[in-house]
Design a protein around this motif. Structure first.
Motif, short mmCIF file in Angstrom:
data_model
loop_
_atom_site.label_atom_id
_atom_site.label_comp_id
_atom_site.label_asym_id
_atom_site.label_seq_id
_atom_site.Cartn_x
_atom_site.Cartn_y
_atom_site.Cartn_z
N PRO B 30 0.95 -1.09 -0.15
CA PRO B 30 0.05 -0.07 0.21
C PRO B 30 0.57 0.91 -0.38
N SER B 31 1.76 1.26 0.71
CA SER B 31 3.14 2.22 0.50
C SER B 31 4.14 1.87 -0.31
N TYR B 32 4.53 2.75 -1.65
CA TYR B 32 5.81 2.58 -2.37
C TYR B 32 6.38 3.60 -2.48
N GLY B 33 7.78 3.97 -3.47
CA GLY B 33 8.16 5.78 -3.77
C GLY B 33 8.13 4.42 -5.43
N LEU B 34 8.51 5.60 -6.32
CA LEU B 34 8.66 6.04 -7.99
C LEU B 34 8.99 6.79 -8.24
N PHE B 35 10.56 6.29 -8.55
CA PHE B 35 11.87 6.93 -8.86
C PHE B 35 12.37 6.38 -10.07
N GLU B 44 26.84 6.14 -14.57
CA GLU B 44 26.84 6.41 -13.27
C GLU B 44 24.87 6.14 -13.18
N MET B 45 24.69 6.70 -12.51
CA MET B 45 22.72 6.43 -11.81
C MET B 45 22.79 7.99 -11.40
N ILE B 46 22.07 8.33 -12.10
CA ILE B 46 21.87 9.85 -11.60
C ILE B 46 20.15 10.36 -11.35
N PHE B 47 19.74 10.69 -10.15
CA PHE B 47 18.21 10.50 -9.28
C PHE B 47 18.23 11.93 -10.17
N LEU B 48 16.09 11.59 -10.69
CA LEU B 48 16.26 12.88 -11.19
C LEU B 48 14.77 12.91 -10.61
N ILE B 49 14.13 11.75 -9.97
CA ILE B 49 12.73 12.33 -9.50
C ILE B 49 11.92 11.51 -9.03
N TYR B 50 11.48 11.69 -7.59
CA TYR B 50 10.64 10.97 -6.89
C TYR B 50 9.31 10.95 -7.18
N GLN B 51 8.04 9.96 -6.35
CA GLN B 51 7.53 10.64 -6.42
C GLN B 51 6.45 9.71 -5.35
N GLY B 52 6.18 9.66 -4.02
CA GLY B 52 5.61 8.56 -3.31
C GLY B 52 3.62 7.95 -3.85
N SER B 53 3.23 6.83 -2.81
CA SER B 53 2.03 6.84 -3.69
C SER B 53 0.97 7.59 -2.54
N TYR B 54 1.39 7.83 -2.09
CA TYR B 54 0.42 8.93 -0.88
C TYR B 54 0.74 10.21 -1.45
N ASP B 55 1.47 10.75 -2.13
CA ASP B 55 1.65 11.96 -2.66
C ASP B 55 0.21 12.65 -3.34
N GLN B 56 -0.57 13.24 -2.96
CA GLN B 56 -1.75 13.86 -3.46
C GLN B 56 -1.12 14.87 -5.42
N GLY B 98 8.05 2.44 1.59
CA GLY B 98 7.21 3.74 0.72
C GLY B 98 9.25 4.53 0.50
N GLY B 99 10.04 4.48 1.68
CA GLY B 99 11.14 5.00 1.10
C GLY B 99 11.90 4.65 0.28
N GLY B 100 11.88 3.39 0.25
CA GLY B 100 13.27 2.82 -0.55
C GLY B 100 14.42 2.41 0.13
N ALA B 101 14.76 1.94 1.39
CA ALA B 101 15.81 1.85 2.18
C ALA B 101 15.88 0.18 1.83
#
Lengths: 114, 116
Positions: B30-35, B44-56, B98-101
């Motif tokens: 139910p809780s997850y993150g999208l990256f 190299e891997m460069i982080f661009l953007i994050y969306q949490g599953s509960y973000d409106q 949710g966070g990715g740890a």
């Protein structure tokens, strides 16, 4: 500068030999990760650690081993039991907590087993 | 188990045009993150953007925005006003928590080439 270092950049080994890949971070992150990337594929999780002296298997842990004796270091050993070790290996780290914890990646080590 | 599907192996886009990279996900959490990550030819891997599953609201970071459609399990990356330096592999990923740890599950990526 804070970041993640991996060494060496390129590594060649003979079949049947164990090899250890280095990963060091000075970001003060609690969590560290190892991923494997094959040509044309995404990354797959090998092992991760959220705290010193503790680590968990990822999706493809067979044939690999890790240790986490220091917060800054998370070396990966590719053992002779790994059937197809030739790949690009990426180490990452992140904070541990609620909400967003994006992972910061090192430059990678390209391992070729001859 | 989680799964990420990126259906566009490669894309050619004209410089300065907007581009949408598709990503669908499958998770029972139910809780997850999208990256989204960018991987230039250097590896190299460069982080661009994050969306949490509960973000409106949809996440935005400069020229990057994430079109999050939860009911469709879709998390498309939109790059506005593309530049030659945007040419790279792009990977969508989801977290076990949710966070990715606990680690990320990645898709196979989209190879984006920006043409002058």
């Amino acid at each position: 500068d804070g970041g993640i270092t991996q060494s060496p950049k390129y590594l060649f080994r003979k079949e049947g030999q164990n090899v250890t890949l280095s990963c060091e971070q000075n970001l003060n992150h609690d969590a560290m990760y190892w991923y494997r990337q094959d040509p044309g594929q995404g990354l797959r999780l090998i092992y991760y650690s959220q705290i010193v002296n503790d680590f968990q298997k990822g999706d493809i842990a067979e044939g690999y081993s890790v240790s986490r004796e220091k917060k800054e270091s998370f070396p990966l050993t590719v053992t002779s039991a790994q059937k197809n070790p030739t790949a690009f290996y990426l180490c990452a780290s992140s904070i541990v907590g609620q909400g967003q914890s994006e992972q910061f990646f090192g430059p990678g080590t390209r391992l070729t087993v001859l | 188990a989680q799964k990420i599907t990126q259906t566009q192996p490669g894309m050619f886009v004209q410089e300065k045009e907007a581009v949408t990279l598709d990503c669908t996900y499958d998770t029972s959490d139910p809780s997850y993150g999208l990256f989204w990550y960018k991987q230039p030819s250097s590896g190299e891997m460069i982080f661009l953007i994050y969306q949490g599953s509960y973000d409106q609201q949809n996440a935005t970071e400069g020229r990057y925005s994430l079109n999050f459609q939860k009911a469709r399990k879709s998390a498309n990356l939109v790059i506005s006003a593309s530049q030659l330096g945007d040419s790279a592999m792009y990977f969508c990923a989801t977290s076990y928590s949710g966070g990715g740890a606990d680690g990320l599950t990645f898709g196979k990526g989209t190879h984006l080439i920006i043409q002058p």
